[in-house]
Write a protein that holds these residues in place. Structure first.
Motif, PDB file in Angstrom:
ATOM      1  N   PHE A 144      -2.742  -3.590  -9.832  1.00 26.38           N
ATOM      2  CA  PHE A 144      -3.536  -3.887  -8.862  1.00 26.38           C
ATOM      3  C   PHE A 144      -5.098  -3.438  -9.246  1.00 26.38           C
ATOM      4  O   PHE A 144      -5.280  -2.668 -10.076  1.00 26.38           O
ATOM      5  N   LEU A 145      -5.942  -3.685  -8.440  1.00 28.59           N
ATOM      6  CA  LEU A 145      -7.190  -3.564  -8.730  1.00 28.59           C
ATOM      7  C   LEU A 145      -7.801  -1.982  -8.223  1.00 28.59           C
ATOM      8  O   LEU A 145      -8.470  -1.474  -8.896  1.00 28.59           O
ATOM      9  N   SER A 146      -7.694  -1.885  -6.927  1.00 27.13           N
ATOM     10  CA  SER A 146      -8.136  -0.628  -6.323  1.00 27.13           C
ATOM     11  C   SER A 146      -7.398  -0.288  -5.010  1.00 27.13           C
ATOM     12  O   SER A 146      -6.808  -1.247  -4.475  1.00 27.13           O
ATOM     13  N   ILE A 147      -7.426   0.774  -4.635  1.00 26.66           N
ATOM     14  CA  ILE A 147      -7.036   1.329  -3.239  1.00 26.66           C
ATOM     15  C   ILE A 147      -7.900   1.879  -2.387  1.00 26.66           C
ATOM     16  O   ILE A 147      -8.859   2.817  -2.992  1.00 26.66           O
ATOM     17  N   SER A 148      -8.119   1.456  -1.225  1.00 26.26           N
ATOM     18  CA  SER A 148      -8.925   2.055  -0.313  1.00 26.26           C
ATOM     19  C   SER A 148      -8.195   3.229   0.354  1.00 26.26           C
ATOM     20  O   SER A 148      -7.961   4.301  -0.062  1.00 26.26           O
ATOM     21  N   ASP A 149      -7.884   3.062   1.703  1.00 23.17           N
ATOM     22  CA  ASP A 149      -7.415   4.140   2.448  1.00 23.17           C
ATOM     23  C   ASP A 149      -5.932   4.516   2.058  1.00 23.17           C
ATOM     24  O   ASP A 149      -5.107   3.432   1.870  1.00 23.17           O
ATOM     25  N   MET A 150      -5.488   5.732   2.060  1.00 23.13           N
ATOM     26  CA  MET A 150      -4.196   5.991   1.937  1.00 23.13           C
ATOM     27  C   MET A 150      -3.859   7.006   3.041  1.00 23.13           C
ATOM     28  O   MET A 150      -4.914   7.711   3.723  1.00 23.13           O
ATOM     29  N   ALA A 151      -2.363   7.024   3.504  1.00 26.54           N
ATOM     30  CA  ALA A 151      -2.151   7.578   4.823  1.00 26.54           C
ATOM     31  C   ALA A 151      -0.732   8.000   4.831  1.00 26.54           C
ATOM     32  O   ALA A 151       0.149   7.398   3.969  1.00 26.54           O
ATOM     33  N   TYR A 187       9.078  10.390   7.045  1.00 23.37           N
ATOM     34  CA  TYR A 187       7.585  10.244   6.488  1.00 23.37           C
ATOM     35  C   TYR A 187       7.366   8.995   5.301  1.00 23.37           C
ATOM     36  O   TYR A 187       8.042   8.950   4.729  1.00 23.37           O
ATOM     37  N   TYR A 188       6.470   8.168   5.958  1.00 20.89           N
ATOM     38  CA  TYR A 188       5.963   7.116   5.196  1.00 20.89           C
ATOM     39  C   TYR A 188       4.661   7.195   4.586  1.00 20.89           C
ATOM     40  O   TYR A 188       3.871   7.409   5.459  1.00 20.89           O
ATOM     41  N   CYS A 189       4.715   6.960   3.242  1.00 18.92           N
ATOM     42  CA  CYS A 189       3.263   6.827   2.802  1.00 18.92           C
ATOM     43  C   CYS A 189       2.765   5.237   2.954  1.00 18.92           C
ATOM     44  O   CYS A 189       3.654   4.335   2.839  1.00 18.92           O
ATOM     45  N   ASN A 190       1.550   5.209   3.278  1.00 18.54           N
ATOM     46  CA  ASN A 190       0.940   3.702   3.496  1.00 18.54           C
ATOM     47  C   ASN A 190      -0.465   3.683   2.428  1.00 18.54           C
ATOM     48  O   ASN A 190      -1.223   4.799   2.285  1.00 18.54           O
ATOM     49  N   ALA A 191      -0.715   2.591   1.884  1.00 19.10           N
ATOM     50  CA  ALA A 191      -1.841   2.346   1.124  1.00 19.10           C
ATOM     51  C   ALA A 191      -2.335   1.068   1.375  1.00 19.10           C
ATOM     52  O   ALA A 191      -1.717   0.131   1.390  1.00 19.10           O
ATOM     53  N   LYS A 192      -3.756   0.883   1.173  1.00 19.42           N
ATOM     54  CA  LYS A 192      -4.247  -0.225   1.380  1.00 19.42           C
ATOM     55  C   LYS A 192      -4.653  -0.715   0.000  1.00 19.42           C
ATOM     56  O   LYS A 192      -5.718  -0.062  -0.530  1.00 19.42           O
ATOM     57  N   ILE A 193      -4.462  -1.867  -0.480  1.00 18.65           N
ATOM     58  CA  ILE A 193      -4.469  -2.213  -1.815  1.00 18.65           C
ATOM     59  C   ILE A 193      -5.003  -3.522  -2.219  1.00 18.65           C
ATOM     60  O   ILE A 193      -4.409  -4.199  -1.533  1.00 18.65           O
ATOM     61  N   SER A 244      -6.451  -8.146  -6.989  1.00 16.76           N
ATOM     62  CA  SER A 244      -7.263  -8.615  -7.867  1.00 16.76           C
ATOM     63  C   SER A 244      -8.474  -8.936  -7.361  1.00 16.76           C
ATOM     64  O   SER A 244      -8.733  -9.025  -6.339  1.00 16.76           O
ATOM     65  N   PHE A 245      -9.396  -9.336  -8.513  1.00 16.94           N
ATOM     66  CA  PHE A 245     -10.669  -9.732  -8.270  1.00 16.94           C
ATOM     67  C   PHE A 245     -10.722 -11.060  -7.723  1.00 16.94           C
ATOM     68  O   PHE A 245     -11.665 -11.387  -6.837  1.00 16.94           O
ATOM     69  N   SER A 246      -9.594 -11.809  -7.728  1.00 16.35           N
ATOM     70  CA  SER A 246      -9.797 -13.092  -7.069  1.00 16.35           C
ATOM     71  C   SER A 246      -9.311 -12.918  -5.318  1.00 16.35           C
ATOM     72  O   SER A 246      -9.765 -14.132  -4.677  1.00 16.35           O
ATOM     73  N   SER A 247      -9.343 -11.949  -5.020  1.00 18.42           N
ATOM     74  CA  SER A 247      -8.896 -11.623  -3.413  1.00 18.42           C
ATOM     75  C   SER A 247      -9.943 -10.310  -3.063  1.00 18.42           C
ATOM     76  O   SER A 247      -9.789  -9.253  -3.811  1.00 18.42           O
ATOM     77  N   THR A 248     -10.725 -10.295  -1.864  1.00 17.85           N
ATOM     78  CA  THR A 248     -11.085  -9.258  -1.474  1.00 17.85           C
ATOM     79  C   THR A 248     -10.436  -8.370  -0.233  1.00 17.85           C
ATOM     80  O   THR A 248     -10.811  -7.661  -0.013  1.00 17.85           O
ATOM     81  N   VAL A 249      -9.252  -8.959  -0.088  1.00 10.55           N
ATOM     82  CA  VAL A 249      -8.415  -8.352   0.900  1.00 10.55           C
ATOM     83  C   VAL A 249      -7.751  -7.291   0.315  1.00 10.55           C
ATOM     84  O   VAL A 249      -7.174  -7.193  -0.658  1.00 10.55           O
ATOM     85  N   TYR A 250      -7.477  -6.317   1.265  1.00  9.77           N
ATOM     86  CA  TYR A 250      -6.559  -5.048   1.034  1.00  9.77           C
ATOM     87  C   TYR A 250      -5.474  -5.239   1.825  1.00  9.77           C
ATOM     88  O   TYR A 250      -5.635  -5.271   3.071  1.00  9.77           O
ATOM     89  N   LEU A 251      -4.378  -5.258   1.239  1.00 10.65           N
ATOM     90  CA  LEU A 251      -3.001  -5.495   1.749  1.00 10.65           C
ATOM     91  C   LEU A 251      -2.439  -4.041   2.174  1.00 10.65           C
ATOM     92  O   LEU A 251      -2.598  -3.222   1.396  1.00 10.65           O
ATOM     93  N   ASP A 252      -1.654  -3.888   3.122  1.00  7.95           N
ATOM     94  CA  ASP A 252      -0.917  -2.823   3.445  1.00  7.95           C
ATOM     95  C   ASP A 252       0.251  -2.642   2.661  1.00  7.95           C
ATOM     96  O   ASP A 252       1.039  -3.721   2.593  1.00  7.95           O
ATOM     97  N   TYR A 253       0.773  -1.668   2.109  1.00 12.24           N
ATOM     98  CA  TYR A 253       1.896  -1.298   1.156  1.00 12.24           C
ATOM     99  C   TYR A 253       2.444   0.067   1.760  1.00 12.24           C
ATOM    100  O   TYR A 253       1.766   0.757   2.024  1.00 12.24           O
ATOM    101  N   TRP A 254       3.687   0.036   1.847  1.00  5.57           N
ATOM    102  CA  TRP A 254       4.555   1.213   2.161  1.00  5.57           C
ATOM    103  C   TRP A 254       5.633   1.613   1.319  1.00  5.57           C
ATOM    104  O   TRP A 254       6.078   1.000   0.518  1.00  5.57           O
ATOM    105  N   GLY A 255       5.701   3.117   1.316  1.00  9.09           N
ATOM    106  CA  GLY A 255       6.831   3.835   0.600  1.00  9.09           C
ATOM    107  C   GLY A 255       8.170   3.328   1.509  1.00  9.09           C
ATOM    108  O   GLY A 255       8.220   3.125   2.383  1.00  9.09           O
TER     109      GLY A 255
END
Length: 121
Positions: free
Chosen positions: A27-34, A92-98, A101-112
């Motif tokens: 993946f390219l980057s992570i924004s918020d984590m929770a 308790y669940y981990c969440n990250a907005k990830i 790739s460069f082809s998309s500016t969308v951050y998707l939610d991922y869960w542990g």
């Protein structure tokens, strides 16, 4: 992309416990984590969130007792819990907005997968 949590377990009231969650994969980057939690018979609720720059916010019920932090190099978020109460018992669940790739500016939610925290004497 995977989020792998660790650190749950059984702790006595008033005790402390730490959780960690590491992101892996391509993946390219992570924004918020929770961290979220879900107790039996209840809806999943936000516990704490941290931005990529380190800004944090907490649920009122955990303010002053829980601390969220992250290591951007290790792609890991942590939750240090102290002064634990029986009402903190939950999965308790981990969440990250990830961004994948460069082809998309969308951050998707991922869960542990979730880790059980049980506060009991």
């Amino acid at each position: 992309v995977q989020l792998v949590e660790s650190g749950g377990g059984l702790v006595q009231p008033g005790g402390s416990l730490g959780l960690s969650c590491a992101a892996s994969g391509n993946f390219l980057s992570i924004s918020d984590m929770a961290w979220y939690r879900q107790a039996p018979g209840k809806e999943r609720e936000l516990v704490a969130r941290i931005s990529s720059g380190g800004s944090t916010n907490y649920a009122d019920s955990v303010k002053g007792r829980f601390t969220i932090s992250r290591d951007n190099v290790k792609k890991t978020v942590y939750l240090q819990m102290s002064g634990l109460k029986s009402e903190d018992t939950a999965v308790y669940y981990c969440n990250a907005k990830i961004r994948r790739s460069f082809s998309s500016t969308v951050y998707l939610d991922y869960w542990g997968q979730g880790t059980q925290v049980t506060v009991s004497s």
